[in-house]
Design a protein around this motif. Structure first.
Motif, PDB file in Angstrom:
ATOM      1  N   ALA A   1      -3.837   1.949   8.471  1.00  0.00           N
ATOM      2  CA  ALA A   1      -3.241   2.086   9.650  1.00  0.00           C
ATOM      3  C   ALA A   1      -3.364   3.626  10.163  1.00  0.00           C
ATOM      4  O   ALA A   1      -3.454   4.554   9.177  1.00  0.00           O
ATOM      5  CB  ALA A   1      -1.772   2.005  10.080  1.00  0.00           C
ATOM      6  N   ASP A   2      -3.537   4.046  11.359  1.00  0.00           N
ATOM      7  CA  ASP A   2      -3.961   5.583  11.772  1.00  0.00           C
ATOM      8  C   ASP A   2      -2.640   6.398  11.068  1.00  0.00           C
ATOM      9  O   ASP A   2      -2.853   7.386  10.656  1.00  0.00           O
ATOM     10  CB  ASP A   2      -3.991   5.507  13.183  1.00  0.00           C
ATOM     11  N   ALA A   3      -1.516   6.059  11.395  1.00  0.00           N
ATOM     12  CA  ALA A   3      -0.302   6.904  10.675  1.00  0.00           C
ATOM     13  C   ALA A   3      -0.532   6.989   9.360  1.00  0.00           C
ATOM     14  O   ALA A   3      -0.071   8.164   8.976  1.00  0.00           O
ATOM     15  CB  ALA A   3       1.063   6.090  11.396  1.00  0.00           C
ATOM     16  N   ALA A   4      -0.845   5.941   8.679  1.00  0.00           N
ATOM     17  CA  ALA A   4      -0.940   6.016   7.189  1.00  0.00           C
ATOM     18  C   ALA A   4      -2.003   7.128   6.819  1.00  0.00           C
ATOM     19  O   ALA A   4      -1.675   7.970   5.907  1.00  0.00           O
ATOM     20  CB  ALA A   4      -1.349   4.809   6.663  1.00  0.00           C
ATOM     21  N   ARG A   5      -2.870   7.251   7.492  1.00  0.00           N
ATOM     22  CA  ARG A   5      -4.271   8.089   7.053  1.00  0.00           C
ATOM     23  C   ARG A   5      -3.761   9.626   7.366  1.00  0.00           C
ATOM     24  O   ARG A   5      -4.005  10.460   6.856  1.00  0.00           O
ATOM     25  CB  ARG A   5      -5.594   7.906   7.888  1.00  0.00           C
ATOM     26  N   GLY A   6      -2.996   9.606   8.585  1.00  0.00           N
ATOM     27  CA  GLY A   6      -2.289  11.041   8.891  1.00  0.00           C
ATOM     28  C   GLY A   6      -1.473  11.444   7.895  1.00  0.00           C
ATOM     29  O   GLY A   6      -1.553  12.777   7.479  1.00  0.00           O
ATOM     30  N   ARG A   7      -0.711  10.590   7.326  1.00  0.00           N
ATOM     31  CA  ARG A   7       0.577  11.017   6.437  1.00  0.00           C
ATOM     32  C   ARG A   7      -0.498  11.285   4.949  1.00  0.00           C
ATOM     33  O   ARG A   7      -0.104  12.321   4.356  1.00  0.00           O
ATOM     34  CB  ARG A   7       1.403  10.166   6.127  1.00  0.00           C
ATOM     35  N   ALA A   8      -1.157  10.452   4.665  1.00  0.00           N
ATOM     36  CA  ALA A   8      -2.185  10.778   3.333  1.00  0.00           C
ATOM     37  C   ALA A   8      -2.837  12.262   3.344  1.00  0.00           C
ATOM     38  O   ALA A   8      -2.655  12.801   2.326  1.00  0.00           O
ATOM     39  CB  ALA A   8      -3.026   9.610   3.196  1.00  0.00           C
TER      40      ALA A   8
ATOM     41  N   PRO B   1      -4.465  -5.583  -1.955  1.00  0.00           N
ATOM     42  CA  PRO B   1      -5.866  -6.855  -1.732  1.00  0.00           C
ATOM     43  C   PRO B   1      -5.560  -7.859  -0.641  1.00  0.00           C
ATOM     44  O   PRO B   1      -6.293  -8.624  -0.704  1.00  0.00           O
ATOM     45  CB  PRO B   1      -5.672  -7.573  -3.008  1.00  0.00           C
ATOM     46  N   SER B   2      -4.588  -7.622   0.319  1.00  0.00           N
ATOM     47  CA  SER B   2      -4.568  -8.401   1.356  1.00  0.00           C
ATOM     48  C   SER B   2      -5.179  -8.093   2.683  1.00  0.00           C
ATOM     49  O   SER B   2      -5.954  -7.210   2.586  1.00  0.00           O
ATOM     50  CB  SER B   2      -3.077  -8.691   1.847  1.00  0.00           C
ATOM     51  N   VAL B   3      -5.299  -8.815   3.654  1.00  0.00           N
ATOM     52  CA  VAL B   3      -5.938  -8.705   4.956  1.00  0.00           C
ATOM     53  C   VAL B   3      -5.043  -7.562   5.570  1.00  0.00           C
ATOM     54  O   VAL B   3      -5.628  -7.249   6.863  1.00  0.00           O
ATOM     55  CB  VAL B   3      -6.447  -9.866   5.686  1.00  0.00           C
ATOM     56  N   ARG B   4      -3.925  -7.057   5.240  1.00  0.00           N
ATOM     57  CA  ARG B   4      -3.167  -6.243   5.951  1.00  0.00           C
ATOM     58  C   ARG B   4      -3.440  -4.951   5.700  1.00  0.00           C
ATOM     59  O   ARG B   4      -3.574  -4.380   4.477  1.00  0.00           O
ATOM     60  CB  ARG B   4      -1.651  -6.508   5.763  1.00  0.00           C
ATOM     61  N   PRO B   5      -3.699  -3.892   6.632  1.00  0.00           N
ATOM     62  CA  PRO B   5      -3.930  -2.508   6.513  1.00  0.00           C
ATOM     63  C   PRO B   5      -2.720  -1.930   5.946  1.00  0.00           C
ATOM     64  O   PRO B   5      -1.516  -2.269   6.011  1.00  0.00           O
ATOM     65  CB  PRO B   5      -4.375  -2.161   7.873  1.00  0.00           C
ATOM     66  N   ALA B   6      -2.840  -1.000   4.905  1.00  0.00           N
ATOM     67  CA  ALA B   6      -1.838  -0.200   4.471  1.00  0.00           C
ATOM     68  C   ALA B   6      -1.131   0.713   5.307  1.00  0.00           C
ATOM     69  O   ALA B   6      -1.849   1.025   6.429  1.00  0.00           O
ATOM     70  CB  ALA B   6      -2.427   0.743   3.279  1.00  0.00           C
ATOM     71  N   THR B   7       0.343   0.790   5.426  1.00  0.00           N
ATOM     72  CA  THR B   7       1.078   1.225   6.391  1.00  0.00           C
ATOM     73  C   THR B   7       1.489   2.699   5.826  1.00  0.00           C
ATOM     74  O   THR B   7       1.162   3.141   4.850  1.00  0.00           O
ATOM     75  CB  THR B   7       2.263   0.475   6.640  1.00  0.00           C
ATOM     76  N   LEU B   8       2.058   3.402   7.093  1.00  0.00           N
ATOM     77  CA  LEU B   8       2.633   4.774   6.461  1.00  0.00           C
ATOM     78  C   LEU B   8       3.714   4.440   5.301  1.00  0.00           C
ATOM     79  O   LEU B   8       3.696   5.493   4.537  1.00  0.00           O
ATOM     80  CB  LEU B   8       3.183   5.419   7.866  1.00  0.00           C
ATOM     81  N   ARG B   9       4.353   3.734   5.645  1.00  0.00           N
ATOM     82  CA  ARG B   9       5.523   3.352   4.630  1.00  0.00           C
ATOM     83  C   ARG B   9       4.859   3.027   3.149  1.00  0.00           C
ATOM     84  O   ARG B   9       5.315   3.627   2.020  1.00  0.00           O
ATOM     85  CB  ARG B   9       6.463   2.208   4.879  1.00  0.00           C
ATOM     86  N   ASP B  10       3.719   2.581   3.154  1.00  0.00           N
ATOM     87  CA  ASP B  10       3.129   2.401   1.679  1.00  0.00           C
ATOM     88  C   ASP B  10       2.746   3.423   1.058  1.00  0.00           C
ATOM     89  O   ASP B  10       3.055   3.676   0.078  1.00  0.00           O
ATOM     90  CB  ASP B  10       2.024   1.172   1.831  1.00  0.00           C
ATOM     91  N   VAL B  11       2.004   4.215   2.090  1.00  0.00           N
ATOM     92  CA  VAL B  11       1.508   5.631   1.435  1.00  0.00           C
ATOM     93  C   VAL B  11       2.710   6.728   0.998  1.00  0.00           C
ATOM     94  O   VAL B  11       2.710   7.239  -0.263  1.00  0.00           O
ATOM     95  CB  VAL B  11       0.614   6.366   2.528  1.00  0.00           C
ATOM     96  N   GLU B  12       3.741   6.475   1.846  1.00  0.00           N
ATOM     97  CA  GLU B  12       5.112   7.618   1.398  1.00  0.00           C
ATOM     98  C   GLU B  12       5.704   7.007   0.037  1.00  0.00           C
ATOM     99  O   GLU B  12       5.955   7.809  -0.766  1.00  0.00           O
ATOM    100  CB  GLU B  12       5.879   7.423   2.432  1.00  0.00           C
ATOM    101  N   CYS B  13       5.844   5.492  -0.057  1.00  0.00           N
ATOM    102  CA  CYS B  13       6.344   5.170  -1.212  1.00  0.00           C
ATOM    103  C   CYS B  13       5.572   5.563  -2.474  1.00  0.00           C
ATOM    104  O   CYS B  13       6.082   5.760  -3.546  1.00  0.00           O
ATOM    105  CB  CYS B  13       6.333   3.396  -1.233  1.00  0.00           C
ATOM    106  N   LEU B  14       4.260   5.233  -2.345  1.00  0.00           N
ATOM    107  CA  LEU B  14       3.507   5.573  -3.325  1.00  0.00           C
ATOM    108  C   LEU B  14       3.299   7.143  -3.703  1.00  0.00           C
ATOM    109  O   LEU B  14       3.700   7.321  -4.881  1.00  0.00           O
ATOM    110  CB  LEU B  14       2.108   5.328  -3.155  1.00  0.00           C
TER     111      LEU B  14
END
Length: 231
Positions: free
Chosen positions: A193-200, A160-173
């Motif tokens: 982040a672009d890397a987060a979308r690619g990994r998702a 819920p913050s103003v920080r875009p979700a990161t690759l690590r966030d997606v991988e941890c979930l």
């Protein structure tokens, strides 16, 4: 338990009996990486995502997923990466949509306007219920960032913050979902982040962006499929 094989350390020539770890597929079936017999293990000097994971196919449901590549610690102090035979799979995405029968029509989603972080979590929980996931609650396991939600068969994370979700966030979930043999969904107020979308996309993790009206908007194909088919 997976079948044991003999593995020889290339540094000290010590021989070990090694059984690769058995982990549950999302369908519940046990999956073990097929170790290549007679192949020399590789000492681990540095880590990369590509080297630490291997794509395998569940022999029960046919699902392709990423699994941790098996490793063995020798008594001499050398960490060994044990070679495995990866099952052929599409490069991306790992998620393969299955044919569905036409779902029953759902009533229109009733959003709540987002003014606070709590509103964002409430909007995500309402959306999960609207998709068909019952008994949505706060997750027992707290995520590294944001707020975790859980329901029968699914775990979700809300940033819920103003920080875009990161690759690590997606991988941890995704790793949490694999551990619990559940599906997963990510909601972010500030996008990804672009890397987060690619990994998702590779892992088949549905990504949604929460607009200020409280309506989650799908941003990748797994999210489009979840929206179309529901739970």
């Amino acid at each position: 338990m997976a079948e044991r094989v003999r593995v020889r350390c290339p540094a000290c020539r010590r021989e070990h009996l090694f059984a690769p770890p058995v982990l549950p597929c999302a369908c519940g079936a046990p999956v073990a990486p097929p170790v290549v017999r007679g192949a020399d293990p590789e000492p681990v000097s540095e880590r990369t995502w590509a080297d630490d994971w291997v794509t395998l196919r569940c022999p029960v449901c046919g699902r392709h997923d990423r699994w941790p590549r098996p490793e063995l610690g020798c008594d001499c102090g050398t960490l060994l990466r044990v070679p495995v035979q990866g099952d052929p799979a599409p490069v991306a995405p790992a998620h393969i949509p299955l044919p569905r029968t036409a779902p029953a029509p759902r009533a229109a989603f009733q959003p709540v306007a987002i003014r606070t972080a709590r509103d964002a979590v409430t909007a995500a929980a309402l959306y999960l219920r609207w998709l068909g996931f019952g008994d949505v609650r706060r997750a027992d396991q707290r995520p590294p960032s944001g707020v975790g939600l859980a329901a029968r068969g699914v775990v979700a994370q809300v940033e819920p913050s103003v920080r875009p979700a990161t690759l690590r966030d997606v991988e941890c979930l995704w790793l949490q979902a694999m551990t619990e043999s559940a599906a997963c969904v990510y909601f972010s107020l500030a996008g990804y982040a672009d890397a987060a979308r690619g990994r998702a996309d590779e892992l088949g993790v549905p990504l949604f962006v929460l607009d200020l009206a409280g309506v989650p908007q799908p941003v990748n194909s797994p999210a489009d499929e979840l929206l179309a088919g529901g739970a």
